[in-house]
Scaffold this active site. Structure first.
Site, PDB file in Angstrom:
ATOM      1  N   LYS A 169       0.858  -1.186   0.000  1.00  0.00           N
ATOM      2  CA  LYS A 169       0.000   0.000   0.000  1.00  0.00           C
ATOM      3  C   LYS A 169       0.888   1.228   0.000  1.00  0.00           C
ATOM      4  O   LYS A 169       1.667   1.432   0.944  1.00  0.00           O
ATOM      5  CB  LYS A 169      -0.881  -0.013   1.247  1.00  0.00           C
ATOM      6  CG  LYS A 169      -1.975  -1.067   1.194  1.00  0.00           C
ATOM      7  CD  LYS A 169      -3.004  -0.644   0.198  1.00  0.00           C
ATOM      8  CE  LYS A 169      -4.212  -1.554   0.210  1.00  0.00           C
ATOM      9  NZ  LYS A 169      -5.178  -1.174  -0.817  1.00  0.00           N
ATOM     10  N   ASP A 198      -0.584  -0.787  -4.600  1.00  0.00           N
ATOM     11  CA  ASP A 198      -1.904  -0.156  -4.679  1.00  0.00           C
ATOM     12  C   ASP A 198      -1.759   1.278  -4.175  1.00  0.00           C
ATOM     13  O   ASP A 198      -1.410   1.499  -3.013  1.00  0.00           O
ATOM     14  CB  ASP A 198      -2.908  -0.931  -3.822  1.00  0.00           C
ATOM     15  CG  ASP A 198      -4.335  -0.454  -4.044  1.00  0.00           C
ATOM     16  OD1 ASP A 198      -4.534   0.530  -4.800  1.00  0.00           O
ATOM     17  OD2 ASP A 198      -5.263  -1.062  -3.470  1.00  0.00           O
ATOM     18  N   GLU A 224      -2.042  -0.702  -8.998  1.00  0.00           N
ATOM     19  CA  GLU A 224      -3.494  -0.605  -8.821  1.00  0.00           C
ATOM     20  C   GLU A 224      -3.902   0.843  -8.588  1.00  0.00           C
ATOM     21  O   GLU A 224      -3.305   1.534  -7.749  1.00  0.00           O
ATOM     22  CB  GLU A 224      -3.852  -1.488  -7.618  1.00  0.00           C
ATOM     23  CG  GLU A 224      -5.319  -1.665  -7.367  1.00  0.00           C
ATOM     24  CD  GLU A 224      -5.569  -2.715  -6.272  1.00  0.00           C
ATOM     25  OE1 GLU A 224      -4.690  -3.584  -6.022  1.00  0.00           O
ATOM     26  OE2 GLU A 224      -6.645  -2.661  -5.658  1.00  0.00           O
ATOM     27  N   ASP A 249      -9.512  -0.309  -9.724  1.00  0.00           N
ATOM     28  CA  ASP A 249     -10.202  -0.785  -8.519  1.00  0.00           C
ATOM     29  C   ASP A 249     -11.315   0.207  -8.149  1.00  0.00           C
ATOM     30  O   ASP A 249     -12.468   0.015  -8.525  1.00  0.00           O
ATOM     31  CB  ASP A 249      -9.207  -0.976  -7.372  1.00  0.00           C
ATOM     32  CG  ASP A 249      -9.884  -1.489  -6.109  1.00  0.00           C
ATOM     33  OD1 ASP A 249     -11.052  -1.891  -6.197  1.00  0.00           O
ATOM     34  OD2 ASP A 249      -9.270  -1.478  -5.016  1.00  0.00           O
ATOM     35  N   LYS A 273     -15.026  -6.957  -7.200  1.00  0.00           N
ATOM     36  CA  LYS A 273     -15.470  -6.948  -5.803  1.00  0.00           C
ATOM     37  C   LYS A 273     -16.990  -7.055  -5.772  1.00  0.00           C
ATOM     38  O   LYS A 273     -17.672  -6.279  -6.450  1.00  0.00           O
ATOM     39  CB  LYS A 273     -15.008  -5.665  -5.106  1.00  0.00           C
ATOM     40  CG  LYS A 273     -13.492  -5.559  -5.004  1.00  0.00           C
ATOM     41  CD  LYS A 273     -13.035  -4.359  -4.203  1.00  0.00           C
ATOM     42  CE  LYS A 273     -11.500  -4.366  -4.103  1.00  0.00           C
ATOM     43  NZ  LYS A 273     -10.965  -3.197  -3.400  1.00  0.00           N
ATOM     44  N   GLU A 327      -7.149 -11.633  -3.513  1.00  0.00           N
ATOM     45  CA  GLU A 327      -6.614 -11.095  -2.252  1.00  0.00           C
ATOM     46  C   GLU A 327      -7.621 -11.388  -1.132  1.00  0.00           C
ATOM     47  O   GLU A 327      -7.855 -10.543  -0.268  1.00  0.00           O
ATOM     48  CB  GLU A 327      -6.375  -9.588  -2.389  1.00  0.00           C
ATOM     49  CG  GLU A 327      -7.614  -8.806  -2.816  1.00  0.00           C
ATOM     50  CD  GLU A 327      -7.393  -7.323  -3.059  1.00  0.00           C
ATOM     51  OE1 GLU A 327      -6.252  -6.881  -3.229  1.00  0.00           O
ATOM     52  OE2 GLU A 327      -8.410  -6.598  -3.088  1.00  0.00           O
TER      53      GLU A 327
HETATM   54  C1  MUC Z   1      -8.059  -2.007  -1.936  1.00  0.00           C
HETATM   55  O1  MUC Z   1      -8.045  -0.841  -2.269  1.00  0.00           O
HETATM   56  O2  MUC Z   1      -7.641  -2.806  -2.735  1.00  0.00           O
HETATM   57  C2  MUC Z   1      -7.739  -4.740  -0.505  1.00  0.00           C
HETATM   58  C3  MUC Z   1      -6.650  -5.275   0.112  1.00  0.00           C
HETATM   59  C4  MUC Z   1      -6.182  -4.330   1.032  1.00  0.00           C
HETATM   60  O3  MUC Z   1      -5.213  -4.419   1.763  1.00  0.00           O
HETATM   61  O4  MUC Z   1      -6.959  -3.227   0.952  1.00  0.00           O
HETATM   62  C5  MUC Z   1      -8.044  -3.499   0.121  1.00  0.00           C
HETATM   63  C6  MUC Z   1      -8.613  -2.378  -0.607  1.00  0.00           C
HETATM   64 MG    MG Z   2      -7.285  -1.318  -4.305  1.00  0.00          MG
END
Ligand code: MUC
Ligand code: MG
Length: 380
Positions: A169, A198, A224, A249, A273, A327
């Site tokens: 992240k 992401d 992402e 996403d 999702k 995930e």
């Molecule tokens: C997202 O934005 O992908 C999915 C896995 C994670 O750690 O956060 C989410 C949300």
């Molecule tokens: Mg995401």
């Protein structure tokens, strides 16, 4: 009179601690709130559903509280007295009266499918046309905020054969700091793991262009949602110029968003999702659009608990191509188990039960302990 009428729909807020703070560009999670749905039918069958989001209203337009409130005030009254076996009719009735609110709709459709599966003795994946695989690869998100700790966490997951793909992240710090962090993690893991990032919409287009080149040099496999969700054209420009595939996403808040993104060639991969589309059926429509457009598929999560995680797994298991895996690790981020039997993660995969409905049972004492309106209120 049918024996199968929906008698009641209850939405319960459950607050659970996470194993560590989970840092995203727009919020740091210290815990997670699940909205659990119990849909009771006149034939004595109960269907379980669930929705969750991330960071209250930081991720999208629905919060756990709004999901519960809107189910209580609007969705439940439309369902009570309807035939629980006619899932399409029930969902169409809701869609005709309720705009948006895809998270709330998803929780309801999951509960209807669970009930139907229990009624017919079939698993949810069988109700959705039949599974093509018994287990799904599951990635883990490294989001402690600390490079050394993230590497240690990844090594531990590899040793346990729990995960061999990691999502980092980024987006909260300066891009150069983020790139250095990602490069250090990838250097440490080498070819033993796939490393993806992401950005959760944190960058603008110019920043993304620079960072994408550096991330490609670092060996990252996928980026992402680098920019704001509404900039479909920007995402298309980045996808055309990036060496690394881009995944949409947040940009997908409906099946129609998915169609428009596919038309624009805005991303090489879609995160699927249930909650963002409005339930398993809508998610499968998005998947069909992507598949027909040659867009790769990835099974996403809103960091849900066991119920929505398994609903996702049942639905994803029916897809012919799921090139980027999933995930579906949400329950592993929580310190507490809400199910009688935890989900089975082994050999880098989540194993999907083959029992009627979702194939799970709620642990009633855990639910009583952690429900927000119960005796004990957990604070994060
Ligand atoms: C997202 O934005 O992908 C999915 C896995 C994670 O750690 O956060 C989410 C949300
Ligand atoms: Mg995401």
């Amino acid at each position: 009179m049918s024996d199968h009428l929906i008698e009641s729909v209850e939405a319960i807020l459950v607050d659970l601690p996470t194993i560590r703070p989970h840092r995203l560009a727009m919020a740091t999670m210290q815990g997670q709130t699940l909205v659990i749905v119990r849909l009771r039918c006149a034939d004595g069958i109960e269907g379980l559903g669930e929705a969750a989001t991330i960071g209250g209203l930081a991720y999208g337009p629905e919060s756990p509280e709004s999901i519960k409130q809107n189910i209580d005030s609007y969705l439940a009254p439309l369902l009570v007295g309807q035939d629980a076996r006619k899932i399409n009719a029930a969902m169409r009735r809701i869609d005709s009266q309720v705009r948006g609110n895809t998270f709330a709709k998803s929780a309801i459709e999951i509960a209807l499918l669970d009930a139907q599966g229990k009624r017919l003795g079939l698993s949810v994946s069988e109700l959705l046309g039949g599974r093509l695989r018994e287990a799904l690869p599951v990635l883990w998100t490294l989001a402690s905020g600390d490079t050394g700790r993230d590497i240690e966490e990844a090594e531990c997951m590899l040793d346990q054969r729990r995960h061999n793909a990691f999502k980092l992240k980024i987006g909260a710090r300066e891009p150069a700091q983020d790139v250095a962090h990602v490069a250090a993690v990838k250097r440490a893991l080498g070819d033993r793991a796939s490393v993806r990032v992401d950005v959760n919409q944190a960058w603008d287009e110019a920043t993304s262009l620079r960072a994408l080149a550096a991330l490609a040099d670092a060996g990252v496999d996928l980026v992402e949602q680098p920019i704001a969700r509404h900039s479909f054209a920007g995402l298309a420009r980045l996808s055309a110029r990036s060496q690394i595939p881009i995944m949409a996403d947040e940009a997908i808040e409906s099946v129609e968003d998915a169609f428009n993104l596919a038309c624009l060639g805005a991303a090489q991969i879609f995160a699927l999702k249930l909650a963002k589309n409005g339930g398993p059926s809508a998610m499968l429509r998005t998947a069909a659009i992507a598949d027909a457009a040659g867009i790769g598929l990835y099974g996403g999560t809103m960091l849900e608990g066991g119920i929505a995680t398994l609903a996702s797994a049942h639905a994803f298991s029916t897809l012919p191509r799921l090139t980027w895996g999933t995930e579906l690790f949400g329950p592993l981020l929580l310190t507490e188990e809400l199910l009688e039997e935890p989900l089975r993660y082994a050999d880098f995969e989540l194993h999907i039960p083959d029992r009627p409905g979702l194939g799970i049972c709620l642990n009633e004492s855990q639910l009583a302990r952690f429900r927000r309106d119960g005796v004990r209120r957990t604070t994060f």
